[in-house]
Scaffold this motif. Structure first.
Motif, short mmCIF file in Angstrom:
data_model
loop_
_atom_site.label_atom_id
_atom_site.label_comp_id
_atom_site.label_asym_id
_atom_site.label_seq_id
_atom_site.Cartn_x
_atom_site.Cartn_y
_atom_site.Cartn_z
N PRO A 91 48.46 13.53 48.69
CA PRO A 91 47.26 13.75 50.72
C PRO A 91 48.51 12.44 51.30
N GLU A 92 48.90 11.88 50.46
CA GLU A 92 50.08 10.93 51.34
C GLU A 92 51.05 12.07 51.80
N THR A 93 51.52 12.70 51.00
CA THR A 93 52.37 13.25 51.06
C THR A 93 52.51 14.11 52.42
N ALA A 94 51.17 14.79 52.35
CA ALA A 94 50.36 15.69 53.71
C ALA A 94 50.64 15.17 54.87
N PHE A 95 50.95 13.70 54.88
CA PHE A 95 50.36 13.18 55.91
C PHE A 95 51.63 13.12 56.11
N PHE A 96 52.94 12.51 55.93
CA PHE A 96 53.89 12.15 55.17
C PHE A 96 54.77 13.47 56.72
N MET A 97 53.78 14.66 56.06
CA MET A 97 54.86 15.83 56.58
C MET A 97 54.29 16.60 58.50
N SER A 98 52.83 16.26 58.38
CA SER A 98 52.09 15.90 59.56
C SER A 98 52.69 15.42 60.48
N ILE A 99 52.98 14.04 60.34
CA ILE A 99 53.35 12.87 61.55
C ILE A 99 55.05 13.45 61.54
N SER A 100 55.05 13.77 60.46
CA SER A 100 56.68 14.74 61.05
C SER A 100 57.04 15.47 61.62
N TYR A 101 56.29 16.32 61.61
CA TYR A 101 56.17 17.85 61.84
C TYR A 101 55.57 17.53 63.58
N VAL A 102 54.09 17.12 64.36
CA VAL A 102 53.85 16.95 64.86
C VAL A 102 54.57 16.03 66.17
N PHE A 103 55.47 15.06 65.31
CA PHE A 103 56.29 14.50 66.49
C PHE A 103 57.92 15.21 66.73
N SER A 104 57.85 15.60 66.17
CA SER A 104 59.14 16.68 66.07
C SER A 104 60.51 17.24 67.13
N GLY A 105 61.35 17.41 66.99
CA GLY A 105 61.98 17.64 67.77
C GLY A 105 61.17 19.75 68.47
N ILE A 106 61.23 20.38 67.67
CA ILE A 106 60.31 21.16 68.39
C ILE A 106 59.61 20.72 68.81
N ILE A 107 58.43 20.37 69.11
CA ILE A 107 57.32 19.75 70.11
C ILE A 107 57.84 18.69 71.07
N ILE A 108 58.95 18.47 71.03
CA ILE A 108 58.87 17.64 72.38
C ILE A 108 59.96 17.97 72.94
N LEU A 339 59.36 20.67 54.86
CA LEU A 339 58.67 21.39 53.05
C LEU A 339 59.69 20.73 52.40
N SER A 340 60.82 20.68 52.55
CA SER A 340 62.09 20.30 51.33
C SER A 340 62.09 18.53 51.48
N ALA A 341 61.54 17.52 52.75
CA ALA A 341 61.30 16.24 52.71
C ALA A 341 60.42 16.30 51.79
N GLY A 342 59.32 17.03 51.86
CA GLY A 342 58.29 16.53 51.09
C GLY A 342 57.49 16.14 49.83
N TYR A 343 58.00 17.59 48.80
CA TYR A 343 58.74 18.10 48.08
C TYR A 343 59.59 16.22 47.70
N ILE A 344 60.00 15.99 48.05
CA ILE A 344 61.15 14.61 47.82
C ILE A 344 60.10 14.11 47.36
N PHE A 345 59.61 13.63 48.49
CA PHE A 345 58.79 12.66 49.01
C PHE A 345 56.93 12.32 48.12
N ASN A 346 56.86 13.62 47.70
CA ASN A 346 56.10 13.69 46.52
C ASN A 346 56.27 13.37 45.82
N HIS A 347 57.66 13.39 44.99
CA HIS A 347 58.43 13.40 43.58
C HIS A 347 58.36 11.58 43.60
N LEU A 348 58.89 11.00 44.81
CA LEU A 348 59.16 9.46 44.49
C LEU A 348 58.04 9.07 44.57
#
Length: 693
Positions: A91-108, A339-348
């Motif tokens: 769940p922490e990883t999903a939150f990590f990915m979600s925050i990265s996504y909604v404030f990302s360069g494509i949205i802004i 997604l790549s960063a999410g997999y890494i964060f999840n493992h870390l």
């Protein structure tokens, strides 16, 4: 909001809302380019359920368009959360990915492009439901997938749909190959069966939209493939790669980036970037490598003509020659890098104690490199440049010719502060949970800060919102015949518009004024309209009112040879001219026309004429238009390449111009019934699943 959001998307949504809230279906828009079928415009969202809900219940104003923008960002965040859960990430990883996504360069960066934001809301859900369908093929997941694909298709930008379609095709081929290799024929049959159900359901849900788009293609000026040069407009340039680390740099000095301002932001978080750089190539995080490679593939496509990939896709992959802007591919760059960063964060975080030292080293090295860069750049830029950047930042305004270096220094300073704070927290705190919370807080602060740095450049305008809304509230509600009696079409110019006084509105003002318009800001234009516009008689004909009488007819070949002096001159194709030239036509001073009813899809007028003559509606003739005189259907003639004309008998008559796209209406009914059934089934199935748990 600003730019295209207010100049295109808001007027379209407003018009659709006005139609729906007053009991009309949004089929014909008479207020631009002498009218066009708005239901056939892929970007208008005329078939998109959320547009219908907001338009019908509330109508569209500045509050509504901002609400829809934020709603889809929220939906996109939920979609990424669901994707993380589907991929069995913490769940922490999903939150990590979600925050990265909604404030990302494509949205802004692309906040002005509402169809891009809508696409970003539904693409994660499309991937989630399709992944679930392949894991456990069943009717429920197939129906859910079809609903999300339908929402993406009708509400989003077509370029995203085309790219997603190919991603799903490649993944489907991979799964089929996997089944064949394992000789899992029962699962293969199940997959194929539910792919078929998903496809049929999607076609039925999108029936109105698909029929509208396919029907308009022969009549649409951009219904064919675009040129390679057009497809290469506004790439994600090599210079724009700077925004992966310093998005605030891309908020100024527009010409430097070799692209359009909104296409230059590729940010997805400093922590995500650090994790990818320092940990993606380790064997223990090999799951992160596949999305990273996919992201790099899309990155090459996003650069446009800087690499050969976009050109190859354009030439050899069907559909890739139908949309502009290579920078559209950067959405998938950001998504797969997250997604790549999410997999890494999840493992870390699962093995935090093992990686604690490595994480600290990565943070310290990053902080040191950024500090050195700031120190070096500080000697390259005068102090007043930094002061000017801060001034524009405080005022939340775009600095078109500011200092890129100053912006990098400002953002770099915050990076060092945040990263060193996180390093200290992880070093001093032995609790794994506290360290994870620190990482998430750091990420959230970084993404919000980066958003605030860029928000004035690409998201919000500095106009007074209350003044804009107050001015908007003074606009006419509904459609009144009074708007169309006295003025000629040529009178509908922006300089005379009441909407021009509303802060933020500057294009497509006829829609707000409810005036028939001969121009607009919209790439969706009918081919015959453009033929008429290029003719010598275009401007002269605009001196007529919406409905006018004529007794002067000529062959179409003379439209560019006659001296354009008399507005009522009409030009017919050779066959019609040969037939009608034998008629005795004449107009008289006391002939008159009174418009008694005006609605988007129907115009009724009463006429009094002494003799037979031609009556013309200054709207584009398009399949679906019908003319009735005294309730009797009459033949329509296309005049001046595009206008709607008919023969009017002498005496007192009632004439009705009616736009009724029957096939599209049937498609809409099929789509509505299918949507209701799919939603009812999904809700009942979801309730049963919850009860069984």
């Amino acid at each position: 909001m600003k730019w295209d959001m207010l100049s295109y998307f808001f007027p379209m949504k407003y018009y659709i809302g006005e139609c729906l809230s007053h009991g009309y279906l949004p089929f014909w828009n008479p207020h631009q380019f002498l009218g066009y079928p708005i239901h056939a415009d892929p970007q208008s969202a005329a078939w998109y359920p959320i547009t219908w809900i907001i338009g019908t219940v509330f109508g569209y104003d500045f509050y509504a368009i901002n609400f829809e923008f934020l709603l889809h960002i929220f939906i996109g965040g939920l979609g990424i959360q669901a994707l993380g859960k589907t991929l069995k990430l913490a769940p922490e990883t999903a939150f990590f990915m979600s925050i990265s996504y909604v404030f990302s360069g494509i949205i802004i960066g692309n906040a002005q492009h509402l169809s891009w934001i809508v696409s970003s809301a539904w693409i994660p859900f499309v991937f989630v439901t399709v992944l679930n369908m392949f894991k456990a093929p069943n009717f429920y997941t197939a129906i859910k997938a079809s609903i999300f694909i339908f929402l993406l298709l009708t509400g989003g930008y077509s370029g995203f749909f085309i790219i997603v379609f190919y991603i799903l095709c490649i993944y489907t081929i991979h799964q089929i190959t996997k089944c064949l290799r394992k000789k899992s024929f029962s699962k293969l049959w199940s997959i194929l069966k539910y792919i078929g159900i998903m496809s049929v359901s999607t076609l039925l849900l999108s029936a109105g939209y698909i029929i509208s788009v396919l029907k308009v293609l022969p009549y649409f000026s951009r219904g064919q493939a675009i040129t390679l040069e057009q497809a290469m407009q506004y790439p994600f340039s090599f210079r724009a790669f700077t925004s992966f680390l310093f998005p605030y740099a891309a908020a100024t000095n527009i010409e430097y980036w070799d692209t359009e301002l909104s296409m230059a932001n590729g940010y997805f978080g400093i922590l995500s970037l650090i994790f990818i750089i320092f940990f993606s190539l380790r064997k223990t995080t090999k799951k992160a490598f596949i999305p990273l490679i996919i992201g790099c593939f899309f990155l090459l496509a996003a650069t446009g003509n800087a690499t050969p990939l976009r050109g190859l896709l354009f030439r050899y992959i069907p559909g890739m020659n139908l949309f502009k802007y290579p920078s559209i591919f950067r959405y998938f760059v950001i998504l797969f890098f997250i997604l790549s960063a999410g997999y890494i964060f999840n493992h870390l975080i699962k093995h935090f104690q093992h990686y604690k030292t490595a994480i600290l080293k990565a943070l310290l090295i990053s902080s040191l490199l950024i500090t050195v860069l700031i120190a070096y750049l500080s000697f390259q830029v005068p102090t007043d440049a930094i002061y000017n950047s801060i001034t524009y930042l405080v005022k939340m305004k775009l600095s078109p010719n500011g200092s890129i270096t100053a912006n990098i220094i400002i953002q770099g300073f915050f990076y060092v502060f945040v990263l060193l704070g996180l390093t200290t927290l992880i070093y001093k705190n032995k609790s794994v949970n506290h360290a994870i919370i620190g990482l998430l807080v750091c990420l959230t602060c970084d993404m919000i800060l980066s958003t605030q740095l860029n928000i004035g450049a690409t998201v919000i305008s500095n106009r007074n919102f209350k003044a804009a809304q107050d001015g908007f509230n003074t606009l006419q509600d509904g459609f009144s015949t009074a708007n169309y009696h006295n003025n000629t079409i040529k009178d509908a110019i922006p300089e005379k518009s009441n909407a021009l006084n509303i802060p933020g509105l500057y294009h497509n003002l006829n829609i707000f004024d409810k005036q028939i318009g001969f121009d607009g800001s919209n790439p969706f234009q009918l081919t015959n309209y453009n033929l008429f516009k290029e003719s010598h008689y275009f401007n002269t004909t605009l001196n007529n009112k919406l409905i006018f009488l004529s007794d002067s007819i000529f062959p179409i070949k003379e439209i560019d040879t006659q001296t354009p002096q008399i507005p009522s001159h009409l030009f017919f194709n050779d066959a019609d001219y040969h037939t009608l030239s034998r008629l005795n036509l004449s107009t008289h001073q006391n002939d008159n026309i009174t418009i008694t009813t005006f609605s988007p899809n129907k115009i009724v007028a009463k006429t009094h004429t002494k003799t037979q003559q031609v009556i013309t509606l200054l709207q584009n003739n398009y399949p679906g238009w019908e003319v009735y005189i005294n309730k009797q259907k009459r033949e329509i003639y296309t005049t001046n390449n595009t206008l709607i004309s008919a023969i009017l008998p002498s005496g007192n008559n009632t004439i009705e111009f009616r736009y009724t796209p029957k096939l599209e209406i049937l498609g809409g009914i099929i789509a509505l019934i299918t949507l209701v059934l799919c939603l009812l089934y999904s809700i009942l199935k979801f309730r049963r699943m919850k009860e069984s748990q």
